[in-house]
Design an enzyme around this catalytic site. Structure first.
Site, short mmCIF file in Angstrom:
data_model
loop_
_atom_site.label_atom_id
_atom_site.label_comp_id
_atom_site.label_asym_id
_atom_site.label_seq_id
_atom_site.Cartn_x
_atom_site.Cartn_y
_atom_site.Cartn_z
CB SER A 76 -15.42 35.85 15.09
OG SER A 76 -16.35 36.47 14.23
CG ASP A 96 -14.85 32.23 7.86
OD1 ASP A 96 -16.09 32.42 7.84
OD2 ASP A 96 -14.08 32.81 8.65
CG HIS A 111 -16.53 32.24 11.25
ND1 HIS A 111 -15.55 33.14 10.88
CD2 HIS A 111 -17.15 32.78 12.34
CE1 HIS A 111 -15.57 34.17 11.71
NE2 HIS A 111 -16.52 33.97 12.60
#
Length: 421
Positions: A235, A329, A363
């Site tokens: 991320s 995601d 994600h």
């Protein structure tokens, strides 16, 4: 007599367990339930129905679940399908050194009403220990200059490949991946970079020099095998990991899990040069039917209008990349970001990259058998964020990618010793 076995009874969180029940009536249907209480007292449960064989056995490596939290042959399904009793809670481990998660496995008759399960005594039960560090792993608190983090050392003599572990936008110090990496033979530095101890709670800029100091600290450490180090990042951490790979020649192997190929959120500064973030388009935020925020399209307008200089010059990196993408995601358009970065590398004639792209994965890709967290609250945004992912493909992606991440790091960080004969 009904017996329930699980081997090994104590293992690392990323190691599989073989669960069997014997002594059941032939062809009898039973309910298996797993439960876990986290460090804050939050409860997580999963359940599955199984049919015993003609000799009265259920073997999760062989037999399909007929229903419950998953269907089909999934030996570790009871673990990765764990769901919080309180909705939208993420299972996370803070104290990785001193205590495991305890997972209770209980066997009931299939005719049990689920509303009565809390007050019903199981036919048989057992408790498993799921550890985040192997025996002999050491943890050293890092307060070196302005660096803040935790260094994890594998057991044994000699030197080991060094890795810096970076998480995303929640800040603080997250240690579970670094402790697992040390359990598999890496010196791993879990590095905090905001919202921890005396680090700023919400920095106005990302100073890459801080991360350069972390690289040099790791390379100076006596148990670290040089001359380069690796990065594992996810991320927002992957934004920093990508930038480190470009600017710091000591970074020779970089794992980028669902990260952007541009600066987002706050400016990035390195040696007086400032890289400005792409502009977010808040009107492209989507709120789904459950009230969960989906951010994956919020940079699409800026990406379409941006020049190439707005994106990281990935072609300047001297090391190797492993891009890991969850195609479901909902937080980043990770697949598009990774494909743009690899296309840029290809255009410059570079072949120093591998792309792993997983349909149905979200994600928050974590080590194997971790439960899917498809949504949770981001407290500083006062929003519940949809991370995406479907339970079974997400679990498969975690299992495959974790093996590939370790193989990638070893390939590029451990020198090949050739025979002199």
């Amino acid at each position: 007599m009904i017996q329930l076995t699980a081997t090994p009874a104590s293992a690392l969180i990323d190691e599989p367990v073989h669960i069997r029940a014997t002594g059941l009536p032939p062809s009898h249907i039973v309910l298996l339930r797993a439960s876990l209480e986290d460090e804050k007292g939050n409860l997580f449960h999963s359940l599955a129905y199984y049919k015993a064989s003609e000799v009265g056995e259920v073997d999760l490596e062989r037999d399909p679940s007929l229903g419950g939290d998953y269907v089909g042959v999934h030996p570790m399904g009871l673990f990765w399908s764990l769901k919080p009793e309180k909705l939208l809670m993420k299972l996370s481990k803070r104290d990785v050194m001193n205590s495991p998660f305890l997972v209770q496995i209980k066997l009931y008759d299939s005719n049990l009403l689920l509303t009565n399960i809390a007050t019903t005594t199981p036919k048989v039960s057992l408790t498993l220990e799921r550890w985040y560090r192997a025996p002999g792993v050491k943890r050293i608190q890092v307060r070196e200059g302005r660096l803040r983090g935790a260094l994890f050392l594998p057991p044994g003599e000699g030197r080991f490949p060094g890795v810096i572990d970076l998480f995303g936008g929640l800040g603080g110090l997250i240690e579970f991946r670094a402790s697992l990496l040390a359990s598999h033979g890496f010196v791993a530095l879990a590095l905090a970079y905001f919202n921890y101890e005396d680090l700023p709670p919400q920095p106005e800029k990302t100073e890459l020099e801080y991360f350069e100091e972390a690289v040099n600290f790791l390379l100076r450490y006596p148990k670290v095998l040089g001359p380069g180090i690796g990065i594992v990042s996810i991320s927002r951490g992957a934004e920093i990991g990508l930038s480190m790979a470009i600017h710091l020649k000591q970074v020779i192997a970089t794992v980028l899990i669902n990260g952007p190929n541009f600066v987002f959120s706050i400016p990035q500064v390195y040696r007086g040069q400032v890289s400005q973030p792409l502009t977010i388009s808040p009107q492209l935020l989507s709120i789904n039917a459950l009230g969960l925020a989906e951010f994956q399209h919020t940079f699409e307008e800026a990406r379409r209008e941006a020049s190439e200089t707005s994106f990281f010059p990935v072609e300047k990196a001297q090391g190797h990349f492993l891009f890991v993408v969850g195609e479901d995601d909902k937080n980043f358009n990770s697949k598009a970001f990774a494909e743009q970065a690899t296309e840029q590398l290809r255009r410059y004639g570079k072949n120093n990259w591998t792309l792993l792209s997983y349909p149905g994965a979200g994600h928050l890709l974590e080590p194997p058998y971790s439960p899917l967290c498809c949504a949770s609250e981001i407290s500083n945004l006062h929003l519940f964020t949809h991370w995406g992912g479907e339970v079974i493909p997400h679990a498969a992606a975690q299992e495959h990618s974790w093996k590939e991440i370790q193989k990638f790091l070893r390939k590029h960080l451990v020198p090949v010793v050739t025979s002199q004969l």
